[in-house]
Design a protein around this motif. Structure first.
Motif, PDB file in Angstrom:
ATOM      1  N   CYS A  60       0.831  -1.206   0.000  1.00 31.56           N
ATOM      2  CA  CYS A  60       0.000   0.000   0.000  1.00 31.56           C
ATOM      3  C   CYS A  60       0.863   1.253   0.000  1.00 31.56           C
ATOM      4  CB  CYS A  60      -0.883   0.025   1.243  1.00 31.56           C
ATOM      5  SG  CYS A  60      -2.018  -1.368   1.362  1.00 31.56           S
ATOM      6  N   ILE A  61       0.251   2.336  -0.451  1.00 28.35           N
ATOM      7  CA  ILE A  61       0.882   3.647  -0.460  1.00 28.35           C
ATOM      8  C   ILE A  61       0.177   4.498   0.589  1.00 28.35           C
ATOM      9  CG2 ILE A  61       1.320   5.725  -1.828  1.00 28.35           C
ATOM     10  CD1 ILE A  61       1.160   3.846  -4.325  1.00 28.35           C
ATOM     11  N   ILE A  62       0.951   5.106   1.475  1.00 29.17           N
ATOM     12  CA  ILE A  62       0.377   5.959   2.509  1.00 29.17           C
ATOM     13  C   ILE A  62      -0.293   7.163   1.852  1.00 29.17           C
ATOM     14  CG2 ILE A  62       0.900   7.486   4.473  1.00 29.17           C
ATOM     15  CD1 ILE A  62       1.071   4.543   5.182  1.00 29.17           C
ATOM     16  N   THR A  63      -1.545   7.426   2.238  1.00 31.96           N
ATOM     17  CA  THR A  63      -2.270   8.580   1.707  1.00 31.96           C
ATOM     18  C   THR A  63      -2.545   9.632   2.768  1.00 31.96           C
ATOM     19  OG1 THR A  63      -4.400   7.483   2.075  1.00 31.96           O
ATOM     20  CG2 THR A  63      -3.383   7.236  -0.109  1.00 31.96           C
ATOM     21  N   LYS A  64      -2.519   9.218   4.051  1.00 28.82           N
ATOM     22  CA  LYS A  64      -2.798  10.183   5.112  1.00 28.82           C
ATOM     23  C   LYS A  64      -2.224   9.687   6.425  1.00 28.82           C
ATOM     24  CE  LYS A  64      -7.153  10.713   6.350  1.00 28.82           C
ATOM     25  NZ  LYS A  64      -8.536  11.162   6.527  1.00 28.82           N
ATOM     26  N   VAL A  65      -1.713  10.635   7.217  1.00 29.44           N
ATOM     27  CA  VAL A  65      -1.315  10.363   8.598  1.00 29.44           C
ATOM     28  C   VAL A  65      -2.214  11.208   9.489  1.00 29.44           C
ATOM     29  CG1 VAL A  65       1.066   9.718   8.104  1.00 29.44           C
ATOM     30  CG2 VAL A  65       0.528  12.089   8.566  1.00 29.44           C
ATOM     31  N   SER A  66      -2.636  10.633  10.612  1.00 36.91           N
ATOM     32  CA  SER A  66      -3.517  11.324  11.550  1.00 36.91           C
ATOM     33  C   SER A  66      -3.011  11.113  12.961  1.00 36.91           C
ATOM     34  CB  SER A  66      -4.946  10.781  11.460  1.00 36.91           C
ATOM     35  OG  SER A  66      -5.426  10.824  10.146  1.00 36.91           O
ATOM     36  N   VAL A  67      -3.253  12.112  13.801  1.00 38.15           N
ATOM     37  CA  VAL A  67      -2.889  12.016  15.212  1.00 38.15           C
ATOM     38  C   VAL A  67      -4.161  11.713  15.998  1.00 38.15           C
ATOM     39  CG1 VAL A  67      -1.959  13.253  17.202  1.00 38.15           C
ATOM     40  CG2 VAL A  67      -1.035  13.681  14.918  1.00 38.15           C
ATOM     41  N   MET A  68      -4.094  10.660  16.812  1.00 39.86           N
ATOM     42  CA  MET A  68      -5.185  10.291  17.709  1.00 39.86           C
ATOM     43  C   MET A  68      -4.579  10.188  19.099  1.00 39.86           C
ATOM     44  SD  MET A  68      -7.705  10.103  15.685  1.00 39.86           S
ATOM     45  CE  MET A  68      -9.033   8.991  15.457  1.00 39.86           C
ATOM     46  N   HIS A  80      -2.542  -1.632  -6.332  1.00 40.09           N
ATOM     47  CA  HIS A  80      -3.118  -2.158  -7.577  1.00 40.09           C
ATOM     48  C   HIS A  80      -4.621  -1.929  -7.671  1.00 40.09           C
ATOM     49  CE1 HIS A  80       0.641  -3.945  -8.779  1.00 40.09           C
ATOM     50  NE2 HIS A  80       0.740  -4.541  -7.605  1.00 40.09           N
ATOM     51  N   ASP A  81      -5.354  -2.299  -6.626  1.00 44.43           N
ATOM     52  CA  ASP A  81      -6.815  -2.237  -6.668  1.00 44.43           C
ATOM     53  C   ASP A  81      -7.397  -0.990  -6.018  1.00 44.43           C
ATOM     54  OD1 ASP A  81      -6.864  -4.713  -7.946  1.00 44.43           O
ATOM     55  OD2 ASP A  81      -6.931  -5.798  -6.047  1.00 44.43           O
ATOM     56  N   GLY A  82      -6.579  -0.245  -5.274  1.00 42.58           N
ATOM     57  CA  GLY A  82      -7.056   0.983  -4.653  1.00 42.58           C
ATOM     58  C   GLY A  82      -7.852   0.777  -3.378  1.00 42.58           C
ATOM     59  N   TYR A  83      -7.869  -0.449  -2.838  1.00 48.41           N
ATOM     60  CA  TYR A  83      -8.576  -0.702  -1.583  1.00 48.41           C
ATOM     61  C   TYR A  83      -7.932   0.121  -0.472  1.00 48.41           C
ATOM     62  CZ  TYR A  83     -10.810  -3.196   2.238  1.00 48.41           C
ATOM     63  OH  TYR A  83     -11.531  -3.486   3.363  1.00 48.41           O
ATOM     64  N   ILE A  84      -8.756   0.694   0.414  1.00 49.78           N
ATOM     65  CA  ILE A  84      -8.253   1.548   1.491  1.00 49.78           C
ATOM     66  C   ILE A  84      -8.056   0.736   2.767  1.00 49.78           C
ATOM     67  CG2 ILE A  84      -8.744   3.572   2.929  1.00 49.78           C
ATOM     68  CD1 ILE A  84      -8.197   4.213  -0.034  1.00 49.78           C
ATOM     69  N   PHE A  85      -6.877   0.892   3.357  1.00 52.06           N
ATOM     70  CA  PHE A  85      -6.551   0.275   4.642  1.00 52.06           C
ATOM     71  C   PHE A  85      -6.311   1.383   5.663  1.00 52.06           C
ATOM     72  CE2 PHE A  85      -5.415  -3.123   1.754  1.00 52.06           C
ATOM     73  CZ  PHE A  85      -5.735  -4.280   2.453  1.00 52.06           C
ATOM     74  N   ARG A  86      -6.689   1.132   6.918  1.00 54.53           N
ATOM     75  CA  ARG A  86      -6.413   2.056   8.014  1.00 54.53           C
ATOM     76  C   ARG A  86      -5.876   1.257   9.190  1.00 54.53           C
ATOM     77  NH1 ARG A  86     -11.095   3.865   5.753  1.00 54.53           N
ATOM     78  NH2 ARG A  86     -11.038   5.975   4.967  1.00 54.53           N
ATOM     79  N   THR A  87      -4.947   1.871   9.914  1.00 51.62           N
ATOM     80  CA  THR A  87      -4.466   1.195  11.116  1.00 51.62           C
ATOM     81  C   THR A  87      -5.601   1.149  12.120  1.00 51.62           C
ATOM     82  OG1 THR A  87      -3.596   3.287  11.952  1.00 51.62           O
ATOM     83  CG2 THR A  87      -2.041   1.840  10.844  1.00 51.62           C
ATOM     84  N   GLU A  88      -5.673   0.034  12.825  1.00 51.55           N
ATOM     85  CA  GLU A  88      -6.717  -0.143  13.821  1.00 51.55           C
ATOM     86  C   GLU A  88      -6.164  -0.127  15.229  1.00 51.55           C
ATOM     87  OE1 GLU A  88      -8.865  -3.659  12.743  1.00 51.55           O
ATOM     88  OE2 GLU A  88      -9.529  -2.794  10.847  1.00 51.55           O
ATOM     89  N   SER A  89      -4.856  -0.246  15.355  1.00 51.18           N
ATOM     90  CA  SER A  89      -4.248  -0.206  16.689  1.00 51.18           C
ATOM     91  C   SER A  89      -2.778   0.137  16.546  1.00 51.18           C
ATOM     92  CB  SER A  89      -4.399  -1.555  17.399  1.00 51.18           C
ATOM     93  OG  SER A  89      -3.424  -2.470  16.957  1.00 51.18           O
ATOM     94  N   GLN A  90      -2.145   0.391  17.679  1.00 45.63           N
ATOM     95  CA  GLN A  90      -0.721   0.691  17.679  1.00 45.63           C
ATOM     96  C   GLN A  90       0.123  -0.544  17.387  1.00 45.63           C
ATOM     97  OE1 GLN A  90       0.438   2.091  21.520  1.00 45.63           O
ATOM     98  NE2 GLN A  90      -0.506   0.385  22.591  1.00 45.63           N
TER      99      GLN A  90
END
Length: 121
Positions: A60-68, A80-90
């Motif tokens: 995957c290619i990083i598209t955004k970083v966020s502070v929580m 390849h397919d453009g599916y979006i992944f997000r971190t769910e935990s540290q």
């Protein structure tokens, strides 16, 4: 044999703190990474591996970083397919790998403080 796990964990925490500090200095809680083909001078893409629920890896290619709070959350697009992944935990691999985190820090610095960008060799 020497165990480097504590040093690696400290380095990981230091890099995450540096990314969060950089965002906060600029009054941001998130930063979107532009696609290099759409913005002149955009940093090179940062690649990480995300795993789906079946433990299959996706580049995957990083598209955004966020502070929580004191954590860094990543959003990435499968290359390849453009599916979006997000971190769910540290504990997601994408926020555990010091090399990837350093690349995220450098890209963040390049976007927010291009005048302070380290020299590329």
């Amino acid at each position: 044999m020497k165990d480097f796990s504590r040093q690696i964990e400290n380095l990981r925490k230091e890099i995450i703190a540096a990314v969060i500090g950089l965002l906060r200095r600029h009054g941001l809680t998130e930063l979107e990474f532009p696609e290099p083909s759409t913005v002149h001078g955009a940093p090179n893409p940062v690649y990480v591996i995300f795993f789906d629920d079946d433990a299959d890896p996706f580049e995957c290619i990083i598209t955004k970083v966020s502070v929580m709070g004191n954590s860094l959350c990543l959003t990435a697009k499968e290359k390849h397919d453009g599916y979006i992944f997000r971190t769910e935990s540290q504990f997601d691999l994408s926020v555990r790998n010091p090399i990837w985190l350093n690349e995220i820090l450098l890209a963040t610095q390049e976007l927010l403080e291009p005048e302070n960008e380290p020299l590329k060799t």
